[in-house]
Design a protein around this motif. Structure first.
Motif, PDB file in Angstrom:
ATOM      1  N   ARG A   9      -8.994   9.414 -10.881  1.00 21.83           N
ATOM      2  CA  ARG A   9      -7.763  10.118 -11.268  1.00 21.83           C
ATOM      3  C   ARG A   9      -6.720   9.181 -11.882  1.00 21.83           C
ATOM      4  O   ARG A   9      -5.677   9.628 -12.328  1.00 21.83           O
ATOM      5  N   SER A  40       1.732  10.170  -5.057  1.00 18.34           N
ATOM      6  CA  SER A  40       0.756   9.819  -6.071  1.00 18.34           C
ATOM      7  C   SER A  40       1.471   9.273  -7.300  1.00 18.34           C
ATOM      8  O   SER A  40       2.515   9.807  -7.692  1.00 18.34           O
ATOM      9  N   SER A  59      -3.547   3.057  -1.746  1.00 20.74           N
ATOM     10  CA  SER A  59      -4.914   3.062  -2.261  1.00 20.74           C
ATOM     11  C   SER A  59      -4.909   3.396  -3.743  1.00 20.74           C
ATOM     12  O   SER A  59      -3.915   3.887  -4.278  1.00 20.74           O
ATOM     13  N   ASP A  75      -7.104   5.551  -6.761  1.00 20.88           N
ATOM     14  CA  ASP A  75      -8.126   6.537  -7.076  1.00 20.88           C
ATOM     15  C   ASP A  75      -8.425   6.355  -8.558  1.00 20.88           C
ATOM     16  O   ASP A  75      -7.696   6.854  -9.411  1.00 20.88           O
ATOM     17  N   ASN A  85      -1.931   5.721  -4.794  1.00 17.87           N
ATOM     18  CA  ASN A  85      -1.431   6.675  -3.816  1.00 17.87           C
ATOM     19  C   ASN A  85      -0.828   5.985  -2.599  1.00 17.87           C
ATOM     20  O   ASN A  85      -1.193   4.852  -2.258  1.00 17.87           O
TER      21      ASN A  85
END
Length: 119
Positions: free
Chosen positions: A77, A20, A72, A74, A81
């Motif tokens: 957040r 992440s 990807s 997010d 990732n």
């Protein structure tokens, strides 16, 4: 802008990890429209691109990880990732996230997170 990468560790071959990259100092609408990528650097080798996500969401992968890794975003957040499955010893490296706000020519790097895959 600051990038904070996490999620690395030691895993056996065939296992999975999820990296992440937290993007700090950039609002969601900018993150969604800006390219980001994950690179890696193995011992004794140059840093190489692994996965890229474009502003429009398109993705590209180096051949050696196609079908195993997924990049990807997010937006809730504010992270980019990298899901890594079916890991191999040759995936062992320090992984770095990379981000360039669409309005800027500056590119930002995270500090790196180490991934070690044992055979």
């Amino acid at each position: 802008v600051q990038l904070q990468a996490s999620g690395g560790g030691l895993v056996q071959a065939g296992g999975s990890l999820r990296l992440s990259c937290k993007v700090r100092g950039s609002i969601t609408s900018v993150i969604s429209g800006s390219p980001a990528a994950w690179y890696r650097q193995a011992p004794g080798r140059e840093r190489e691109p692994v996965a890229l996500i474009g502003a429009e969401g398109s993705t590209n992968y180096t051949d050696s990880v196609k079908g195993r890794f997924t990049i990807s975003r997010d937006l809730a957040r504010k992270t980019v990732n990298l899901q890594m499955n079916s890991l191999k010893p040759e995936d062992t490296a320090v992984y770095y996230c990379n981000y360039r706000p669409y309005y800027s020519t500056d590119t930002y790097w995270g500090r790196g997170t180490r991934v070690t895959v044992s055979s």
